[in-house]
Design a protein around this motif. Structure first.
Motif, mmCIF file in Angstrom:
data_model
loop_
_atom_site.group_PDB
_atom_site.id
_atom_site.type_symbol
_atom_site.label_atom_id
_atom_site.label_comp_id
_atom_site.label_asym_id
_atom_site.label_seq_id
_atom_site.Cartn_x
_atom_site.Cartn_y
_atom_site.Cartn_z
ATOM 1 N N ILE A 66 22.069 26.119 4.256
ATOM 2 C CA ILE A 66 21.931 25.978 5.591
ATOM 3 C C ILE A 66 21.482 24.507 5.744
ATOM 4 O O ILE A 66 21.503 24.030 7.072
ATOM 5 C CB ILE A 66 19.799 26.519 5.279
ATOM 6 N N LYS A 67 21.395 23.955 4.334
ATOM 7 C CA LYS A 67 20.869 22.182 4.391
ATOM 8 C C LYS A 67 22.306 21.323 4.409
ATOM 9 O O LYS A 67 22.246 20.399 4.851
ATOM 10 C CB LYS A 67 20.773 22.130 3.233
ATOM 11 N N ARG A 68 23.767 22.321 4.914
ATOM 12 C CA ARG A 68 24.841 21.631 4.818
ATOM 13 C C ARG A 68 24.919 20.628 6.272
ATOM 14 O O ARG A 68 24.277 21.518 7.330
ATOM 15 C CB ARG A 68 25.827 22.081 5.038
ATOM 16 N N ASP A 69 25.184 19.410 6.540
ATOM 17 C CA ASP A 69 25.441 18.222 7.502
ATOM 18 C C ASP A 69 25.962 19.470 9.163
ATOM 19 O O ASP A 69 25.726 18.851 9.694
ATOM 20 C CB ASP A 69 25.697 17.463 7.347
ATOM 21 N N ASP A 70 27.675 20.201 8.369
ATOM 22 C CA ASP A 70 27.565 19.925 9.825
ATOM 23 C C ASP A 70 27.372 21.904 9.577
ATOM 24 O O ASP A 70 28.389 22.394 10.879
ATOM 25 C CB ASP A 70 29.330 20.506 8.494
ATOM 26 N N VAL A 71 26.364 22.246 9.896
ATOM 27 C CA VAL A 71 25.975 23.129 10.103
ATOM 28 C C VAL A 71 25.090 23.187 11.337
ATOM 29 O O VAL A 71 24.014 22.553 11.112
ATOM 30 C CB VAL A 71 24.780 24.383 9.138
ATOM 31 N N ASP A 72 26.041 23.701 12.257
ATOM 32 C CA ASP A 72 24.494 23.329 14.069
ATOM 33 C C ASP A 72 23.538 25.153 13.834
ATOM 34 O O ASP A 72 22.638 24.476 13.918
ATOM 35 C CB ASP A 72 25.525 23.619 15.183
ATOM 36 N N VAL A 73 23.857 26.257 13.631
ATOM 37 C CA VAL A 73 23.035 27.500 13.721
ATOM 38 C C VAL A 73 23.940 28.426 12.822
ATOM 39 O O VAL A 73 24.045 28.339 11.796
ATOM 40 C CB VAL A 73 23.999 28.001 14.672
ATOM 41 N N VAL A 74 22.300 29.082 12.066
ATOM 42 C CA VAL A 74 22.117 29.633 11.518
ATOM 43 C C VAL A 74 21.568 30.803 12.209
ATOM 44 O O VAL A 74 21.095 30.979 12.643
ATOM 45 C CB VAL A 74 20.665 29.538 10.427
ATOM 46 N N VAL A 75 23.181 32.233 11.579
ATOM 47 C CA VAL A 75 22.805 33.786 12.130
ATOM 48 C C VAL A 75 21.993 34.286 10.619
ATOM 49 O O VAL A 75 23.029 33.849 9.851
ATOM 50 C CB VAL A 75 23.906 34.555 12.364
ATOM 51 N N GLU A 76 20.997 34.813 10.803
ATOM 52 C CA GLU A 76 20.756 35.666 9.482
ATOM 53 C C GLU A 76 20.607 36.827 10.027
ATOM 54 O O GLU A 76 19.860 37.067 11.372
ATOM 55 C CB GLU A 76 18.972 35.476 9.335
ATOM 56 N N VAL A 77 21.194 37.597 9.298
ATOM 57 C CA VAL A 77 21.177 39.337 9.109
ATOM 58 C C VAL A 77 21.701 39.835 7.318
ATOM 59 O O VAL A 77 22.174 40.608 7.218
ATOM 60 C CB VAL A 77 22.763 39.934 9.452
ATOM 61 N N VAL A 78 20.152 39.197 7.130
ATOM 62 C CA VAL A 78 20.005 39.649 5.818
ATOM 63 C C VAL A 78 19.043 41.058 5.829
ATOM 64 O O VAL A 78 19.391 41.934 5.385
ATOM 65 C CB VAL A 78 19.419 38.304 4.661
ATOM 66 N N GLY A 79 18.163 40.209 6.434
ATOM 67 C CA GLY A 79 16.564 41.226 6.320
ATOM 68 C C GLY A 79 15.437 40.911 4.831
ATOM 69 O O GLY A 79 15.869 39.979 4.711
ATOM 70 N N GLY A 80 14.850 41.791 5.645
ATOM 71 C CA GLY A 80 13.778 41.378 4.163
ATOM 72 C C GLY A 80 12.851 40.178 4.584
ATOM 73 O O GLY A 80 13.245 39.129 5.813
ATOM 74 N N ILE A 81 11.600 40.419 3.780
ATOM 75 C CA ILE A 81 10.526 38.779 3.970
ATOM 76 C C ILE A 81 11.369 38.398 3.469
ATOM 77 O O ILE A 81 11.577 36.585 4.176
ATOM 78 C CB ILE A 81 9.548 39.518 3.644
ATOM 79 N N GLU A 82 11.067 37.810 1.812
ATOM 80 C CA GLU A 82 11.995 36.834 1.420
ATOM 81 C C GLU A 82 13.173 37.488 0.577
ATOM 82 O O GLU A 82 13.192 38.156 0.628
ATOM 83 C CB GLU A 82 10.988 36.032 0.194
ATOM 84 N N PRO A 83 14.094 36.198 1.028
ATOM 85 C CA PRO A 83 14.319 34.927 0.728
ATOM 86 C C PRO A 83 14.391 34.538 2.089
ATOM 87 O O PRO A 83 14.104 33.528 2.439
ATOM 88 C CB PRO A 83 14.993 34.192 -0.086
ATOM 89 N N ALA A 84 14.420 35.284 2.893
ATOM 90 C CA ALA A 84 14.824 35.056 4.391
ATOM 91 C C ALA A 84 13.665 33.919 5.235
ATOM 92 O O ALA A 84 14.428 33.086 5.699
ATOM 93 C CB ALA A 84 15.112 36.654 5.176
ATOM 94 N N ARG A 85 12.507 34.050 4.981
ATOM 95 C CA ARG A 85 11.619 33.187 5.746
ATOM 96 C C ARG A 85 11.784 31.951 5.518
ATOM 97 O O ARG A 85 11.543 31.148 6.433
ATOM 98 C CB ARG A 85 10.109 33.954 5.502
ATOM 99 N N GLY A 86 11.728 31.699 4.231
ATOM 100 C CA GLY A 86 12.220 30.336 3.954
ATOM 101 C C GLY A 86 13.098 29.835 3.909
ATOM 102 O O GLY A 86 13.627 28.723 4.708
ATOM 103 N N TRP A 87 14.178 30.925 4.273
ATOM 104 C CA TRP A 87 15.470 29.831 4.873
ATOM 105 C C TRP A 87 15.309 29.213 5.815
ATOM 106 O O TRP A 87 16.525 28.358 6.638
ATOM 107 C CB TRP A 87 16.486 31.188 4.293
#
Ligand code: NDP
Ligand code: HSE
Length: 437
Positions: A66-87
């Motif tokens: 997520i922190k990489r400079d070349d990432v523009d958009v994050v798609v989250e399909v993991v589910g659950g509360i943590e660690p998804a919320r922090g990400w």
């Protein structure tokens, strides 16, 4: 436009497939090619079949990706509360737009995500989180913003709709229908979230938040699942020209002081066969919206599954990618109305009650008296010999009572008092009734 894909399971692997198959069209629609910068998973060694993607893209370091400079958009399909919320908070605060299908997180703590999006000036899209492929949240969040929504009634859980449809079609009991749903791959190994209504309650919170411009969380939703629905309930509904569905209902109302409120609930209910939601069978989803100017609208389709859900995810990806290229953002969260959420006891509902009573003079009057004491008005009464046969069962009678609309607490108290009467041998079935009768 480079994506970080978090999760590559049922939904994520179909996101990868669709991105590959439709890359030229997606690039043309966005105005730039879409590339996967990396895919975060839990198990690097997992067999992912013939997924059309470079195996070198997989990582277990989601946060690093997520922190990489070349990432523009994050798609989250993991589910659950943590660690998804922090990400997602990390991504949004860094100004990276997020697309997520995570209904559990949005319903538990959507406020934190919306606040992070506002802080970072990023987009937060979550069309796939409710009713899978069905375009529903965008219509609520954009198309209907010029109107006033009064009520949203939905079938938003495919597993329970499959089970109830099977019970209705074959007369099977809950356990038997659940077994069939498991064998066919609709129900998960642990079906608790579906059959106890948690999944539908999360979706109800998301729908209510959008429809009523108010922050509603899963904790605000009254929830009852379908585990107590019996084949006798289903037969009883049928005899009334109804079927039983697990409904999510979000409704605008006013409290005793005239203040505007919203009530949000998930529970099984009888609906007449003439209601548009009654014909929604199998594992399909449908949501019925009633708006002041638009009138009645119905959204129908597949609420789950890899490809249908990936379709909704990619629709969001195209939207946020286009915004990013144009240097604009979607309108932020709209929660200005801030309506109080009414407790279930104050929600206005109707009950269908089947009683086995002693068949002798004064019984009907005694039963009617209980309703009157709780200020509940009876709409219809039907009496027949107990067991339904011509001869009946001894001195008993079956009594089926349908009420007019009343506060749920008054209806529940009525049933409680009926259970304590000597003349009531048993309360065979109690179901809420929605959608007229
Ligand atoms: P799956 O369980 O099939 O996939 C989850 C993915 O997340 C897997 O790839 C798994 O890795 C990865 N993962 C799990 N934990 C971590 C972690 N700590 N770090 C990195 N990766 C992790 O889930 P689904 O695809 O079914 O669901 C994904 C989301 O979509 C959920 O929020 C769900 O509610 C939502 N959704 C799902 C629908 C459906 O029909 N399935 C419909 C609508 C919404 P690995 O592959 O290594 O195990
Ligand atoms: N378990 C859910 C259902 C998946 O049965 O509808 C979609 O959210």
């Amino acid at each position: 436009m480079r994506l970080a894909l978090l999760g590559c399971g049922t939904v994520g692997s179909d996101v990868v497939r669709l991105l590959h198959e439709q890359s030229a069209d997606l690039a043309a629609r966005i105005g730039a090619p879409l590339e996967i910068a990396g895919i975060a998973v839990r198990r690097l060694g997992r067999d992912r079949g013939d997924l059309p993607v470079d195996p070198g893209l997989f990582t277990t370091d989601a946060l690093g990706l997520i922190k990489r400079d070349d990432v523009d958009v994050v798609v989250e399909v993991v589910g659950g509360i943590e660690p998804a919320r922090g990400w997602l908070v990390e991504a949004l605060r860094a100004g990276k737009s997020v697309v997520t299908a995570n209904k559990a997180l949005l319903a538990e703590d959507g406020a934190t995500l919306h606040d992070a999006a506002a802080e970072g000036g990023a987009d937060l899209y979550y069309e796939a989180s409710v009713a899978g492929a069905i375009p529903l949240l965008r219509p609520l969040r954009e198309s209907l913003h010029g109107d006033r929504i009064n009520r949203v009634t939905g079938i938003v859980n495919g597993t329970t709709n499959f089970i109830l449809s099977a019970m209705d079609a074959t007369g099977a009991g809950f356990a038997e229908a659940l077994e069939e749903a498991t064998e066919l791959g609709y129900a998960e190994a642990d079906p608790t979230a579906d059959v106890e209504g948690f999944d539908a309650a999360a979706k109800a919170a998301i729908l209510a938040s959008l429809a009523f411009h108010t922050r509603v969380s899963a904790a605000d939703v009254h929830r009852e699942g379908i585990t107590e629905v019996t084949s006798a309930d289903v037969a009883s509904a049928k005899s009334m020209g109804c079927t039983i569905k697990l409904l999510c209902i979000a409704a605008r109302g006013t409290d005793a002081t005239g203040r505007e409120t919203v009530s949000v609930r998930v529970h099984p209910a009888m609906i007449p066969l003439t209601h548009p939601l009654a014909s929604v069978g199998d594992a399909f989803n449908a949501v019925f919206v009633e708006a002041e100017a638009a009138g009645q609208l119905m959204f129908y389709g597949r609420g789950a599954g890899g490809a249908p859900t990936a379709s909704a995810v990619l629709g969001d990806v195209v939207a946020v990618a286009r915004n990013r290229l144009a240097g604009v953002h979607a309108a932020s969260e709209s929660a200005y109305a801030d309506l109080p959420v009414r407790p279930m006891g104050e929600a206005l509902t109707r009950y269908h009650i089947s009683l086995d009573v002693t068949d002798r003079p004064g019984v009907l009057a005694a039963v009617a008296g209980v309703f009157a004491r709780h200020d509940v008005s009876i709409a219809t009464v039907r009496q027949g010999p107990a067991g339904g046969g011509a001869a009946g069962r001894g001195d008993d009678a079956d009594l089926v009572i349908v009420t007019h609309v009343a506060p749920d607490a008054a209806l529940a108290a009525t049933v409680g008092e009926l259970r304590g009467l000597d003349i009531v041998r048993s309360v065979a079935s109690v179901l809420r009734v929605e959608g007229g009768l």
